[in-house]
Design a protein around this motif. Structure first.
Motif, PDB file in Angstrom:
ATOM      1  N   ARG A 128       3.444   8.646  -7.470  1.00 13.16           N
ATOM      2  CA  ARG A 128       2.958   7.547  -6.658  1.00 13.16           C
ATOM      3  C   ARG A 128       3.547   7.681  -5.251  1.00 13.16           C
ATOM      4  NH1 ARG A 128       1.125   3.021  -9.353  1.00 13.16           N
ATOM      5  NH2 ARG A 128       0.487   2.409  -7.246  1.00 13.16           N
ATOM      6  N   GLY A 165      -0.462  -0.252 -13.175  1.00 10.45           N
ATOM      7  CA  GLY A 165      -1.777   0.008 -13.716  1.00 10.45           C
ATOM      8  C   GLY A 165      -2.303  -1.076 -14.636  1.00 10.45           C
ATOM      9  N   GLY A 193      -2.325  12.039  -9.987  1.00 11.22           N
ATOM     10  CA  GLY A 193      -1.819  10.914 -10.761  1.00 11.22           C
ATOM     11  C   GLY A 193      -0.455  11.119 -11.374  1.00 11.22           C
ATOM     12  N   GLU A 247      -2.862  -3.283  -8.875  1.00 11.33           N
ATOM     13  CA  GLU A 247      -2.163  -2.026  -9.099  1.00 11.33           C
ATOM     14  C   GLU A 247      -3.144  -0.845  -9.120  1.00 11.33           C
ATOM     15  OE1 GLU A 247       1.018   0.159  -9.215  1.00 11.33           O
ATOM     16  OE2 GLU A 247       1.291  -2.001  -9.453  1.00 11.33           O
ATOM     17  N   GLN A 285      -3.322   2.330  -6.554  1.00 10.71           N
ATOM     18  CA  GLN A 285      -3.254   3.719  -6.999  1.00 10.71           C
ATOM     19  C   GLN A 285      -4.428   4.541  -6.454  1.00 10.71           C
ATOM     20  OE1 GLN A 285      -2.862   4.153 -11.250  1.00 10.71           O
ATOM     21  NE2 GLN A 285      -1.756   6.078 -11.006  1.00 10.71           N
TER      22      GLN A 285
END
Length: 421
Positions: free
Chosen positions: A91, A5, A88, A10, A14
């Motif tokens: 992953r 993140g 969230g 990244e 996501q």
């Protein structure tokens, strides 16, 4: 450590994963609703407690379905596991999410607790690639310390290849046969159990490995083929043989190669007498030195080079027979090592003789092994080709194509005679 993140790539990954999860959940919803309305029964939705990043708890929804439920319904129910990815909490790739009771054995500062858990774990990907030789927590911590988008992509590809090659629904008791050589369809663990069992039996046993190069030789050399047919156990070595096993509808569960098998076998050999024969002068002695350091419980009774003249073979056999060895490792390359074992098995006075190819060079670190990511993808042969292009180009570039062509012809021939389902 790479922190998810923290960069654009990244964040993009996501959001892509969340979009994928949303798409799958939307696609599965009509199937679940149809089942609810048509069957007029209540859903028994369960929530599994899990622990994620920084020990934060979250829940994964599950919907038990009967064994006789339609396949699309069972797939729709499994899709519910993607819900934490959408929110969230997870992953697509990451350490396996822990159950609350498993935290007792995990340090609070463990790297695996510093990243989001994943639907696909590094340990599971390595299991599918047949390289999960360390314990689960060690593999997950190693992954978390070096987590990256490239690493995640590699694990996804590795797992996809593993799912393609591993087809348990096609398993049967029949062996795989290539070049008229029966190859055992067993795992590394099962191979170790058989070898250890052989050591307690009075009859001398011959164990061999067959990879694509060996199969090509067996197709063209009758003497080598007949020697392999006399072996008590022939193990499937390499991605080529695994691919051929799927073509023949006799899938082998793992790539069982000597370089990975030996470190798992040695701890089972406490007090056993071991003799090393093969490789260039000095290599076997160096291997013996390293094994004594790493496994002091082993009894190394001899080590010598595989470079000896034909007229010296009688003396070599006598030295091994008089050493009291129970297990003999022969690293003279194919087909020389198999021919040596077959000629002398009943004069060597050993319980088990194994042809191990270039194993000694790897143990002595004269030849480096491919990095783990290449081994996960079944690309160790590419690494060997880059290391020794002049010696290996013909074996790998031409040999692999020849192997697959021959495997396909053999498959067609067996199918025409009813030898395949």
């Amino acid at each position: 450590m790479h922190e998810p993140g923290t960069d654009h790539g990244e964040r993009l990954a996501q959001w892509t994963e969340r979009a994928l999860a949303a798409s799958v959940l939307c696609a599965s919803s009509p199937v679940l609703l149809e089942d609810l309305l048509r069957r007029r029964r209540k859903w028994s939705l369960h929530w599994q407690e899990r622990v994620g990043k920084q020990r934060k708890p979250f829940r994964i929804p599950t919907l038990p379905t009967p064994d006789d439920a339609p396949r699309r319904l069972r797939l729709g129910a499994k899709a519910l596991a993607l819900w934490p990815l959408l929110t969230g909490k997870m992953r697509l790739v990451g350490p396996r999410p822990l159950r609350p009771e498993e935290l007792k054995g995990i340090s609070a500062d463990s790297p695996r607790l510093q990243v989001e858990p994943g639907i696909l774990s590094a340990y599971r990907a390595r299991q599918l690639a047949n390289v999960a030789f360390d314990d689960e927590n060690s593999i997950e911590e190693e992954y978390a310390r070096g987590r990256s988008l490239r690493r995640d992509a590699n694990l996804l590809l590795s797992a996809a290849m593993g799912w393609l090659l591993h087809r348990p629904e096609e398993a049967s008791e029949h062996e795989l046969e290539l070049a008229q050589v029966p190859i055992a369809r067993i795992s590394t663990r099962e191979a170790i159990e058989r070898i250890v069992g052989y050591l307690d039996q009075p009859t001398p046993r011959f164990v061999a490995f067959v990879n694509a190069h060996c199969a090509n030789l067996a197709w063209t050399r009758r003497d080598y083929r007949e020697v392999l047919q006399t072996a008590d156990l022939v193990l499937a070595d390499g991605i080529g043989v695994r691919l051929a096993s799927v073509l023949h509808q006799r899938p082998v569960p793992e790539n069982v190669n000597g370089t990975d098998l030996l470190p798992r076998l040695l701890p089972r050999l406490a007090g056993r007498r071991l003799y090393l024969l093969g490789a260039a002068p000095g290599v076997a002695v160096e291997v013996a030195r390293r094994l004594r350091q790493q496994h002091p419980e082993l009894v190394l009774v001899g080590a010598r080079s595989g470079y000896f003249k034909p007229e010296e073979e009688r003396q070599v056999v006598q030295d091994i027979a008089e050493s009291g060895a129970e297990l003999l490792l022969v690293a003279m390359g194919v087909p020389a090592q198999e021919m040596f074992i077959a000629r002398n098995l009943h004069r060597l006075n050993v319980r088990v003789a194994i042809g191990v190819g270039g194993l000694f060079d790897f143990v002595a670190e004269r030849i480096p092994r491919a990095p783990i990511w290449m081994r996960e993808l079944g690309l160790e042969w590419v690494y060997r080709l880059v290391q020794e292009p002049q010696r290996m180009w013909r074996r790998y570039l031409l040999g692999n194509v020849s192997f697959m062509a021959r495997a396909l012809r053999e498959r067609r021939a067996r199918r025409s005679t009813g030898g395949l389902r």
